[in-house]
Motif scaffolding. Structure first.
Motif, PDB file in Angstrom:
ATOM      1  N   SER A 265       0.824  -1.206   0.000  1.00  0.00           N
ATOM      2  CA  SER A 265       0.000   0.000   0.000  1.00  0.00           C
ATOM      3  C   SER A 265       0.863   1.263   0.000  1.00  0.00           C
ATOM      4  CB  SER A 265      -0.912  -0.010   1.238  1.00  0.00           C
ATOM      5  OG  SER A 265      -1.705   1.158   1.290  1.00  0.00           O
ATOM      6  N   LEU A 266       1.893   1.294   0.831  1.00  0.00           N
ATOM      7  CA  LEU A 266       2.769   2.468   0.887  1.00  0.00           C
ATOM      8  C   LEU A 266       3.571   2.620  -0.402  1.00  0.00           C
ATOM      9  CD1 LEU A 266       4.122   2.358   4.551  1.00  0.00           C
ATOM     10  CD2 LEU A 266       2.518   3.999   3.571  1.00  0.00           C
ATOM     11  N   THR A 267       4.015   1.504  -0.965  1.00  0.00           N
ATOM     12  CA  THR A 267       4.760   1.566  -2.218  1.00  0.00           C
ATOM     13  C   THR A 267       3.885   2.136  -3.325  1.00  0.00           C
ATOM     14  OG1 THR A 267       6.123  -0.322  -1.555  1.00  0.00           O
ATOM     15  CG2 THR A 267       6.080   0.218  -3.899  1.00  0.00           C
ATOM     16  N   THR A 268       2.613   1.774  -3.322  1.00  0.00           N
ATOM     17  CA  THR A 268       1.688   2.309  -4.320  1.00  0.00           C
ATOM     18  C   THR A 268       1.565   3.826  -4.189  1.00  0.00           C
ATOM     19  OG1 THR A 268       0.443   0.243  -4.266  1.00  0.00           O
ATOM     20  CG2 THR A 268      -0.640   2.136  -5.275  1.00  0.00           C
ATOM     21  N   GLU A 269       1.503   4.312  -2.962  1.00  0.00           N
ATOM     22  CA  GLU A 269       1.422   5.761  -2.743  1.00  0.00           C
ATOM     23  C   GLU A 269       2.607   6.473  -3.399  1.00  0.00           C
ATOM     24  OE1 GLU A 269       1.101   6.719   1.369  1.00  0.00           O
ATOM     25  OE2 GLU A 269      -0.777   5.640   1.669  1.00  0.00           O
TER      26      GLU A 269
ATOM     27  N   LEU B  40      -2.336   4.675 -10.467  1.00  0.00           N
ATOM     28  CA  LEU B  40      -2.262   3.545  -9.535  1.00  0.00           C
ATOM     29  C   LEU B  40      -3.215   3.779  -8.382  1.00  0.00           C
ATOM     30  CD1 LEU B  40       0.855   3.868 -10.729  1.00  0.00           C
ATOM     31  CD2 LEU B  40       1.284   2.077  -9.058  1.00  0.00           C
ATOM     32  N   THR B  41      -3.712   2.700  -7.846  1.00  0.00           N
ATOM     33  CA  THR B  41      -4.562   2.788  -6.670  1.00  0.00           C
ATOM     34  C   THR B  41      -4.503   1.475  -5.897  1.00  0.00           C
ATOM     35  OG1 THR B  41      -6.784   3.356  -5.865  1.00  0.00           O
ATOM     36  CG2 THR B  41      -6.657   1.964  -7.819  1.00  0.00           C
ATOM     37  N   ASN B  42      -4.869   1.545  -4.627  1.00  0.00           N
ATOM     38  CA  ASN B  42      -5.023   0.357  -3.791  1.00  0.00           C
ATOM     39  C   ASN B  42      -6.501   0.094  -3.574  1.00  0.00           C
ATOM     40  OD1 ASN B  42      -2.254  -0.235  -2.948  1.00  0.00           O
ATOM     41  ND2 ASN B  42      -2.337   1.718  -1.867  1.00  0.00           N
ATOM     42  N   VAL B  43      -6.914  -1.149  -3.607  1.00  0.00           N
ATOM     43  CA  VAL B  43      -8.248  -1.505  -3.144  1.00  0.00           C
ATOM     44  C   VAL B  43      -8.075  -2.573  -2.077  1.00  0.00           C
ATOM     45  CG1 VAL B  43      -8.601  -3.147  -5.061  1.00  0.00           C
ATOM     46  CG2 VAL B  43     -10.572  -2.293  -3.772  1.00  0.00           C
TER      47      VAL B  43
ATOM     48  N   ILE C 146     -13.840   1.662 -10.115  1.00  0.00           N
ATOM     49  CA  ILE C 146     -12.536   2.334 -10.114  1.00  0.00           C
ATOM     50  C   ILE C 146     -12.056   2.560 -11.539  1.00  0.00           C
ATOM     51  CG2 ILE C 146     -10.099   2.067  -9.516  1.00  0.00           C
ATOM     52  CD1 ILE C 146     -11.066   0.487  -7.023  1.00  0.00           C
ATOM     53  N   ILE C 147     -12.200   1.536 -12.378  1.00  0.00           N
ATOM     54  CA  ILE C 147     -11.760   1.654 -13.778  1.00  0.00           C
ATOM     55  C   ILE C 147     -12.479   2.808 -14.474  1.00  0.00           C
ATOM     56  CG2 ILE C 147     -11.844   0.496 -16.023  1.00  0.00           C
ATOM     57  CD1 ILE C 147     -11.369  -2.160 -14.494  1.00  0.00           C
TER      58      ILE C 147
ATOM     59  N   PRO D 206      -8.694   8.107 -10.112  1.00  0.00           N
ATOM     60  CA  PRO D 206      -8.932   7.239  -8.955  1.00  0.00           C
ATOM     61  C   PRO D 206      -8.295   7.790  -7.676  1.00  0.00           C
ATOM     62  CG  PRO D 206      -8.191   5.970 -10.851  1.00  0.00           C
ATOM     63  CD  PRO D 206      -7.991   7.417 -11.193  1.00  0.00           C
ATOM     64  N   GLU D 207      -8.940   7.500  -6.559  1.00  0.00           N
ATOM     65  CA  GLU D 207      -8.388   7.852  -5.253  1.00  0.00           C
ATOM     66  C   GLU D 207      -7.140   7.008  -4.989  1.00  0.00           C
ATOM     67  OE1 GLU D 207      -9.427  10.224  -3.348  1.00  0.00           O
ATOM     68  OE2 GLU D 207     -11.262  10.731  -4.421  1.00  0.00           O
ATOM     69  N   VAL D 208      -6.414   7.372  -3.936  1.00  0.00           N
ATOM     70  CA  VAL D 208      -5.224   6.602  -3.560  1.00  0.00           C
ATOM     71  C   VAL D 208      -5.633   5.263  -2.961  1.00  0.00           C
ATOM     72  CG1 VAL D 208      -3.068   6.617  -2.236  1.00  0.00           C
ATOM     73  CG2 VAL D 208      -4.019   8.770  -3.103  1.00  0.00           C
ATOM     74  N   HIS D 209      -6.670   5.291  -2.121  1.00  0.00           N
ATOM     75  CA  HIS D 209      -7.092   4.089  -1.394  1.00  0.00           C
ATOM     76  C   HIS D 209      -8.600   3.882  -1.512  1.00  0.00           C
ATOM     77  CE1 HIS D 209      -3.184   3.801   0.591  1.00  0.00           C
ATOM     78  NE2 HIS D 209      -3.280   5.073   0.918  1.00  0.00           N
ATOM     79  N   TYR D 210      -8.982   2.617  -1.669  1.00  0.00           N
ATOM     80  CA  TYR D 210     -10.385   2.214  -1.583  1.00  0.00           C
ATOM     81  C   TYR D 210     -10.480   1.054  -0.599  1.00  0.00           C
ATOM     82  CZ  TYR D 210     -11.185   4.879  -5.891  1.00  0.00           C
ATOM     83  OH  TYR D 210     -11.273   5.874  -6.832  1.00  0.00           O
TER      84      TYR D 210
END
Length: 267
Positions: free
Chosen positions: A150-154, A167-170, A225-226, A231-235
């Motif tokens: 999650s942090l790497t995605t940020e 990029l985003t996390n779900v 999301i697509i 897209p937000e950073v986190h879902y």
């Protein structure tokens, strides 16, 4: 022209639900597993890919690019669970879970980035976990791998912004899947000092999965999301109490939040 999706870990559980849902929405979907039993299933085309082996990642990506000429969306879903008292989990198992849940997704991202840069667009969705927002008892290694991804995605979001790659996390909570059967469980040893509490926690974890949400909700969430321009950073997807737990982690004092977890796990 339909968008081309690559989703890892698509043969069962959440990955299978996401892949099949996207097929119904008109996407060209390539799903992967380490050893596919079929070449296609319910509209999903299957390829062999083991996220811990770079050569299989490269081969699968090359195969898609030869067939389709592009990859628009990567969904990093492949992963595995691990439970146990940290003291009693062998070091090789700790390394293995990071190879699958953390380094694995990074290998696949690195493999698709050159094409996405060439296309000047792309979307990467990393399936993390609500468990990645907090350290959970007897799930320390799992929480660590998902938190790290999650942090790497940020960070990677900001690195790739100039190339129009999003990029985003779900983060799913507990879903009714067969994930428990594929976990590494440190043995529940009768003479272990952790036997009583680890046993209770194992039973509670399995109960949460058995009564979890319908995995199709993840397919619906990913589709939404697509179709989101930015897209937000986190879902977060799951039961209300699991999602609110992430909010509480951010606003409560550390010891107070810890007490909530201790009470939840009856420790």
């Amino acid at each position: 022209m339909s968008q081309v999706v690559l989703i890892t870990g698509a043969s069962s559980g959440i990955g299978k639900s996401i892949a099949e849902f996207l097929v119904t929405k008109g996407f060209t979907v390539y799903g992967t597993s380490r050893s596919p039993k079929v070449s296609s299933d319910n509209g999903v085309q299957f390829l062999a890919l083991d996220v811990t082996k770079e050569e299989t990642v490269s081969a699968a990506v090359d195969q898609i690019l030869k067939a389709e000429g592009r990859i628009d969306i990567l969904i990093n879903n492949a992963g595995k669970g691990i439970t146990g008292p940290l003291e009693e989990i062998p070091e090789e198992e700790l390394k293995s879970i990071f190879e699958t849940n953390y380094f694995g997704p990074l290998r696949v991202i690195k493999a698709v980035l050159p094409m996405m840069r060439k296309q000047k667009n792309g979307l990467v969705i990393n399936v993390t976990s609500i468990a990645g927002y907090m350290g959970l008892p007897y799930r320390s290694a799992y929480s660590a791998t998902k938190g790290a991804l999650s942090l790497t995605t940020e960070a990677l979001r900001m690195e790739l912004k100039e190339f129009n790659i999003k990029l985003t996390n779900v983060a799913p909570g507990d879903f009714a899947t067969n994930i428990a059967s594929g976990r590494y469980h440190a043995p529940l040893l009768e003479d272990s000092p952790y036997a009583k509490n680890y046993g209770k926690s194992l039973s509670l974890m399995d109960e949460h999965v058995d009564h979890g949400e319908d995995p199709q909700k993840m397919g619906e969430a990913v589709y939404a999301i697509i179709n989101t321009k930015e897209p937000e950073v986190h879902y977060k997807v799951g039961a209300f109490m699991q999602k609110i737990s992430v909010f509480l982690k951010g606003v409560l004092p550390g010891k107070m939040y810890e007490r909530l977890l201790l009470n939840h796990y009856k420790l």
